[in-house]
Write a protein that holds these residues in place. Structure first.
Motif, PDB file in Angstrom:
ATOM      1  N   ASP A   1      22.816  -1.442  21.879  1.00 31.24           N
ATOM      2  CA  ASP A   1      21.977  -2.117  22.868  1.00 31.24           C
ATOM      3  C   ASP A   1      22.339  -3.583  23.045  1.00 31.24           C
ATOM      4  O   ASP A   1      21.706  -4.299  23.821  1.00 31.24           O
ATOM      5  CB  ASP A   1      20.504  -1.979  22.500  1.00 31.24           C
ATOM      6  N   ILE A   2      23.393  -4.054  22.326  1.00 30.13           N
ATOM      7  CA  ILE A   2      23.791  -5.456  22.439  1.00 30.13           C
ATOM      8  C   ILE A   2      25.306  -5.636  22.541  1.00 30.13           C
ATOM      9  O   ILE A   2      25.785  -6.742  22.797  1.00 30.13           O
ATOM     10  CB  ILE A   2      23.247  -6.277  21.231  1.00 30.13           C
ATOM     11  N   ASN A   3      26.081  -4.584  22.391  1.00 32.95           N
ATOM     12  CA  ASN A   3      27.535  -4.745  22.279  1.00 32.95           C
ATOM     13  C   ASN A   3      28.169  -5.455  23.464  1.00 32.95           C
ATOM     14  O   ASN A   3      29.118  -6.225  23.316  1.00 32.95           O
ATOM     15  CB  ASN A   3      28.214  -3.393  22.058  1.00 32.95           C
ATOM     16  N   ASP A   4      27.630  -5.227  24.675  1.00 33.60           N
ATOM     17  CA  ASP A   4      28.212  -5.859  25.860  1.00 33.60           C
ATOM     18  C   ASP A   4      28.033  -7.375  25.879  1.00 33.60           C
ATOM     19  O   ASP A   4      28.699  -8.071  26.651  1.00 33.60           O
ATOM     20  CB  ASP A   4      27.581  -5.285  27.135  1.00 33.60           C
ATOM     21  N   HIS A   5      27.144  -7.878  25.043  1.00 36.69           N
ATOM     22  CA  HIS A   5      26.865  -9.317  25.044  1.00 36.69           C
ATOM     23  C   HIS A   5      27.566 -10.071  23.917  1.00 36.69           C
ATOM     24  O   HIS A   5      27.480 -11.310  23.881  1.00 36.69           O
ATOM     25  CB  HIS A   5      25.356  -9.560  24.908  1.00 36.69           C
ATOM     26  N   LEU A   6      28.234  -9.384  23.013  1.00 36.62           N
ATOM     27  CA  LEU A   6      28.738 -10.059  21.822  1.00 36.62           C
ATOM     28  C   LEU A   6      29.798 -11.109  22.141  1.00 36.62           C
ATOM     29  O   LEU A   6      29.796 -12.206  21.563  1.00 36.62           O
ATOM     30  CB  LEU A   6      29.278  -9.028  20.822  1.00 36.62           C
ATOM     31  N   LYS A   7      30.700 -10.807  23.063  1.00 38.66           N
ATOM     32  CA  LYS A   7      31.707 -11.805  23.437  1.00 38.66           C
ATOM     33  C   LYS A   7      31.069 -12.967  24.197  1.00 38.66           C
ATOM     34  O   LYS A   7      31.502 -14.119  24.048  1.00 38.66           O
ATOM     35  CB  LYS A   7      32.820 -11.158  24.257  1.00 38.66           C
ATOM     36  N   THR A   8      30.041 -12.671  24.988  1.00 37.56           N
ATOM     37  CA  THR A   8      29.317 -13.743  25.679  1.00 37.56           C
ATOM     38  C   THR A   8      28.639 -14.665  24.670  1.00 37.56           C
ATOM     39  O   THR A   8      28.680 -15.898  24.799  1.00 37.56           O
ATOM     40  CB  THR A   8      28.258 -13.154  26.626  1.00 37.56           C
TER      41      THR A   8
ATOM     42  N   GLY B   1      23.048  -6.442  11.953  1.00 32.59           N
ATOM     43  CA  GLY B   1      24.034  -7.491  11.737  1.00 32.59           C
ATOM     44  C   GLY B   1      25.036  -7.709  12.852  1.00 32.59           C
ATOM     45  O   GLY B   1      26.024  -8.416  12.651  1.00 32.59           O
ATOM     46  N   ALA B   2      24.808  -7.144  14.050  1.00 31.98           N
ATOM     47  CA  ALA B   2      25.763  -7.321  15.148  1.00 31.98           C
ATOM     48  C   ALA B   2      25.882  -8.792  15.551  1.00 31.98           C
ATOM     49  O   ALA B   2      26.989  -9.334  15.648  1.00 31.98           O
ATOM     50  CB  ALA B   2      25.357  -6.469  16.345  1.00 31.98           C
ATOM     51  N   SER B   3      24.758  -9.433  15.796  1.00 35.23           N
ATOM     52  CA  SER B   3      24.810 -10.852  16.166  1.00 35.23           C
ATOM     53  C   SER B   3      25.255 -11.703  14.982  1.00 35.23           C
ATOM     54  O   SER B   3      25.952 -12.712  15.164  1.00 35.23           O
ATOM     55  CB  SER B   3      23.451 -11.325  16.690  1.00 35.23           C
TER      56      SER B   3
ATOM     57  N   CYS C   1      17.750  -7.708   5.199  1.00 34.70           N
ATOM     58  CA  CYS C   1      19.052  -7.503   5.851  1.00 34.70           C
ATOM     59  C   CYS C   1      20.151  -8.259   5.108  1.00 34.70           C
ATOM     60  O   CYS C   1      21.200  -8.578   5.677  1.00 34.70           O
ATOM     61  CB  CYS C   1      18.995  -7.966   7.299  1.00 34.70           C
ATOM     62  N   SER C   2      19.907  -8.557   3.856  1.00 35.09           N
ATOM     63  CA  SER C   2      20.819  -9.407   3.091  1.00 35.09           C
ATOM     64  C   SER C   2      22.192  -8.780   2.863  1.00 35.09           C
ATOM     65  O   SER C   2      23.131  -9.474   2.476  1.00 35.09           O
ATOM     66  CB  SER C   2      20.193  -9.760   1.739  1.00 35.09           C
TER      67      SER C   2
ATOM     68  N   ILE D   1      17.262 -15.510  19.355  1.00 32.72           N
ATOM     69  CA  ILE D   1      16.006 -14.783  19.131  1.00 32.72           C
ATOM     70  C   ILE D   1      16.163 -13.332  19.550  1.00 32.72           C
ATOM     71  O   ILE D   1      16.413 -13.027  20.722  1.00 32.72           O
ATOM     72  CB  ILE D   1      14.842 -15.442  19.911  1.00 32.72           C
ATOM     73  N   ASP D   2      16.014 -12.435  18.578  1.00 30.03           N
ATOM     74  CA  ASP D   2      16.131 -10.991  18.825  1.00 30.03           C
ATOM     75  C   ASP D   2      15.266 -10.269  17.789  1.00 30.03           C
ATOM     76  O   ASP D   2      15.782  -9.669  16.849  1.00 30.03           O
ATOM     77  CB  ASP D   2      17.599 -10.560  18.727  1.00 30.03           C
TER      78      ASP D   2
END
Length: 247
Positions: free
Chosen positions: A57-64, A85-87, A110-111, A151-152
Motif C-alpha cells: 500500500d506504499i511501494n509506489d511512494h518509496l522513491k518519492t 519497515g518500508a518507510s 517494530c524494533s 506520519i503513517d
C-alpha cells in the motif's frame, strides 16, 4: 492486445469488483504494460527501487519519499508509524546519505525491522510520547526541532488531529512533513493501474489536514497548492501521499 484492453476496461468499470476480478485485472494489466527501471549511479536508490517492486500500500511512494527527503537534507528525521519497515528502509538510507538522526515511534514493537546501529526506536503511542519527546532528545543528545516528520499511523481523523496538534510545534522553520494514506479507500490503484485492497477511513487523514489549513482538498487527484505558509503536494495513487513543505 485490443481484447486484453477491453477486458481490463470492463473489470475496471465494475462498481464493486471482487478479489478474483482484481487478480484477473492485475494479471492482464501486467501483460499489457511493460515497465523498466532507468539505470542510476546511486546504490541507495537502486536498493529502494528493488525493494519497491513488491506491491504494497506504499511501494509506489518509496522513491518519492527518498527524493523528497534527500533534497531537503534533514538533520533530524522522526517517523511516526513503522509497521513492517518500508518507510524505515528508505529513511535509513536517507539518514546515512545526509548524516541525519533517525527516530521511529510505533505503538507495536517494530524494533526488528531495522538493524542499523544508529537507528533509535521507541515503542509507544505517538501522542503520549510527544509529551516525553523533549526530555528524550536531551537524554539522547538529539536535535529537538524536527526537519522531516513522517506520519503513517492509525489513519484515523481524531488521532491525526492530535498528531498535528502535538508534533507540529516541534517542526523546524523549514520543516517538511509527509503523510501517507491521504487517499485511503476500500480499493486503491497503483501507479501502473493495478488494484489493491485498502479500507475506508472516512477521509480521516486528509480531513484532519483540511481542518488544520481551513481549506478543502480533493485527494482523488494529484495537486500542488499553497496554504498558510506551506506548499502542499499530493499524489493520489497507492492510498495517497501528501507532502507539506514550510516556506
Amino acid at each position: 492486445m485490443y481484447i486484453i484492453k477491453e477486458i481490463i476496461n470492463g473489470i475496471k468499470s465494475l462498481r464493486h469488483p471482487k478479489s478474483a476480478s482484481f487478480k484477473l485485472y492485475n494479471n492482464l494489466l501486467h501483460l499489457k504494460k511493460k515497465t523498466t527501471e532507468h539505470p542510476n549511479d546511486d546504490e541507495f536508490l537502486n536498493e529502494i527501487a528493488s525493494y519497491a517492486k513488491k506491491k504494497t500500500d506504499i511501494n509506489d511512494h518509496l522513491k518519492t519519499i527518498f527524493y523528497e527527503s534527500i533534497t531537503h537534507r534533514p538533520e533530524s528525521i522522526v517517523e511516526l508509524g513503522t509497521r513492517g519497515g518500508a518507510s524505515t528502509f528508505v529513511y535509513e538510507r536517507v539518514a546515512k546519505m545526509c548524516g541525519s538522526t533517525l527516530l521511529s515511534v510505533d505503538i507495536d514493537d517494530c524494533s526488528s525491522v531495522c538493524n542499523w546501529e544508529d537507528w533509535k526506536f521507541v515503542k509507544s503511542d505517538d501522542i503520549k510520547f510527544a509529551a516525553e519527546y523533549p526530555e528524550f532528545c536531551k537524554k539522547n543528545k538529539l536535535k529537538e526541532k524536527i526537519d522531516l516528520l513522517f506520519i503513517d499511523t492509525s489513519h484515523e481523523y481524531e488521532h491525526t488531529k492530535l498528531e498535528i496538534k502535538h508534533w507540529f510545534p516541534f517542526l523546524a522553520d523549514n520543516a517538511k512533513v509527509i503523510f501517507h494514506d491521504t487517499n485511503l479507500q476500500k480499493y486503491f490503484y497503483h501507479k501502473d493501474g493495478s488494484i489493491g485492497f485498502g479500507w475506508n477511513n472516512h477521509r480521516g487523514v486528509i480531513r484532519a489536514i483540511e481542518e488544520h489549513f481551513n481549506t478543502t482538498l480533493d485527494e482523488e487527484i494529484d495537486f500542488i497548492c499553497i496554504k498558510k505558509g506551506f506548499i502542499i503536494r499530493h499524489e493520489s495513487f497507492c492510498n495517497g501521499l501528501t507532502v507539506l513543505q514550510k516556506l
